[in-house]
Design a protein around this motif. Structure first.
Motif, short mmCIF file in Angstrom:
data_model
loop_
_atom_site.label_atom_id
_atom_site.label_comp_id
_atom_site.label_asym_id
_atom_site.label_seq_id
_atom_site.Cartn_x
_atom_site.Cartn_y
_atom_site.Cartn_z
N GLN A 57 9.40 18.70 35.44
CA GLN A 57 9.87 17.70 34.67
C GLN A 57 8.79 16.52 34.41
N HIS A 97 15.38 9.62 37.90
CA HIS A 97 15.76 11.00 38.25
C HIS A 97 14.56 12.15 37.93
N ASP A 111 16.77 11.01 44.23
CA ASP A 111 17.63 12.29 44.63
C ASP A 111 17.29 13.18 45.77
N PRO A 112 18.13 13.67 46.59
CA PRO A 112 17.45 14.68 47.58
C PRO A 112 16.59 15.70 47.27
N GLU A 113 16.98 16.35 46.20
CA GLU A 113 16.20 17.51 45.54
C GLU A 113 14.86 16.89 45.14
N ALA A 114 14.65 15.77 44.55
CA ALA A 114 13.39 15.05 44.49
C ALA A 114 12.54 14.81 45.53
N MET A 156 13.10 15.09 39.27
CA MET A 156 13.53 16.04 40.13
C MET A 156 12.44 17.19 40.64
N HIS A 157 11.61 17.33 39.78
CA HIS A 157 10.61 18.53 40.03
C HIS A 157 9.62 18.28 39.28
N ALA A 186 23.36 9.16 46.95
CA ALA A 186 23.46 10.47 47.11
C ALA A 186 23.27 11.38 48.44
N TYR A 187 22.90 10.45 49.58
CA TYR A 187 22.95 10.99 50.98
C TYR A 187 24.18 10.38 51.51
N ASP A 220 12.77 16.63 48.43
CA ASP A 220 12.17 17.83 48.93
C ASP A 220 11.14 18.44 48.04
N ASN A 221 11.23 17.90 46.71
CA ASN A 221 9.94 18.34 45.68
C ASN A 221 8.87 17.48 45.72
#
Length: 263
Positions: A108, A102, A158-161, A104-105, A187-188, A163-164
């Motif tokens: 991190q 996980h 994760d979807p946020e990850a 995410m960005h 998640a999706y 995107d990043n």
């Protein structure tokens, strides 16, 4: 070869990974050293001790590291989190690197990379560990070797990850991205891990990794999955798990024995 502030030690597992070599491993979930010893004897390139989803505490991980020493099979540990204590604990035990769930960005990812390195990083120092040969290695020799050999893999799940992912892949000291199709599927809300949305996310992760000279890691449950994911650049193959190998072999043996009844 990935451009990094911590170049890989010649001949190390990390050098193979950064060079794009095909590396075959599996998850270890049973909390003893026996599976790791068998896998090392067979010639697997590495194992991933799963401290995120399996009952592997520090003592169990220590036993796995001991078992790995017989055949010098590298042990990566999927840690419960990117917390610096989780990272330091398994690296001191002798892990060749970490798989961090996980991520995410980019911030991190940067904190994780720095927590795993001494020079320019924040890894806590102790030579009185398996990583330091229990005091047998000189301070700066240990520092330089550990920085050059420690492999850091960020799991993108994760979807946020997703995107990043471009920014995460660009982080110095992150050596590979692990495509976490299982968590991405949940998640999706996708029907399976080969749904279009998951395949598109997997391609985005692999493309970002290759763009920034990072390796691509995947989990696969079949050779067909390996072949498919190899086409998008996967080179670190985590195939099945010790529990799954045991279950499949035991089931097949039982079916064969029962088939003898009345044969």
């Amino acid at each position: 070869m990935s451009k990094t502030s911590w170049p890989a030690a010649p001949g190390s597992f990390r050098e193979r990974v950064l060079g794009g070599a095909l590396c075959a491993g599996t998850f270890v979930k049973i909390p003893t050293g026996h599976a790791t010893e068998i896998l090392g004897d067979l010639g697997y390139d590495f194992v991933v001790a799963d401290a995120e989803h399996a009952p592997l505490d520090r003592t169990a991980l220590d036993n796995i590291m001991q078992a790995a020493g017989r055949d010098r099979i590298p042990v990566l540990v999927r840690v419960p989190s990117g917390n610096s204590w989780h990272l330091l604990s398994v690296l001191d035990c002798g892990a060749a690197g970490v798989v961090v769930p996980h991520v995410m960005h980019a911030k991190q990812a940067e904190e994780i990379a720095l927590s795993c390195r001494y020079r320019g990083g924040r890894r806590g120092f102790s030579a009185g560990t398996r990583a330091g040969r229990f005091g047998g290695e000189a301070r700066w020799d240990l520092v330089d070797r550990a920085d050059a050999e420690t492999l850091v893999i960020a799991q993108i799940e994760d979807p946020e990850a997703v995107d990043n992912v471009e920014e995460i892949a660009a982080v110095d000291g992150v050596d590979a991205l692990f495509i976490g199709r299982g968590d991405l599927t949940v998640a999706y809300g996708a029907p399976s891990n080969d749904a279009d949305v998951i395949e598109e996310a997997s391609r985005r992760i692999a493309d970002a990794a290759r763009k920034h000279d990072k390796a691509v890691a995947i989990f696969a449950a079949s050779i067909a999955e390996v072949e498919k994911l190899r086409k998008i650049g996967a080179s670190i193959i985590v195939y099945s798990a010790d529990q799954s190998f045991l279950r499949a072999g035991a089931r097949k043996a039982l079916e064969d024995i029962r088939a003898l009844d009345g044969a």
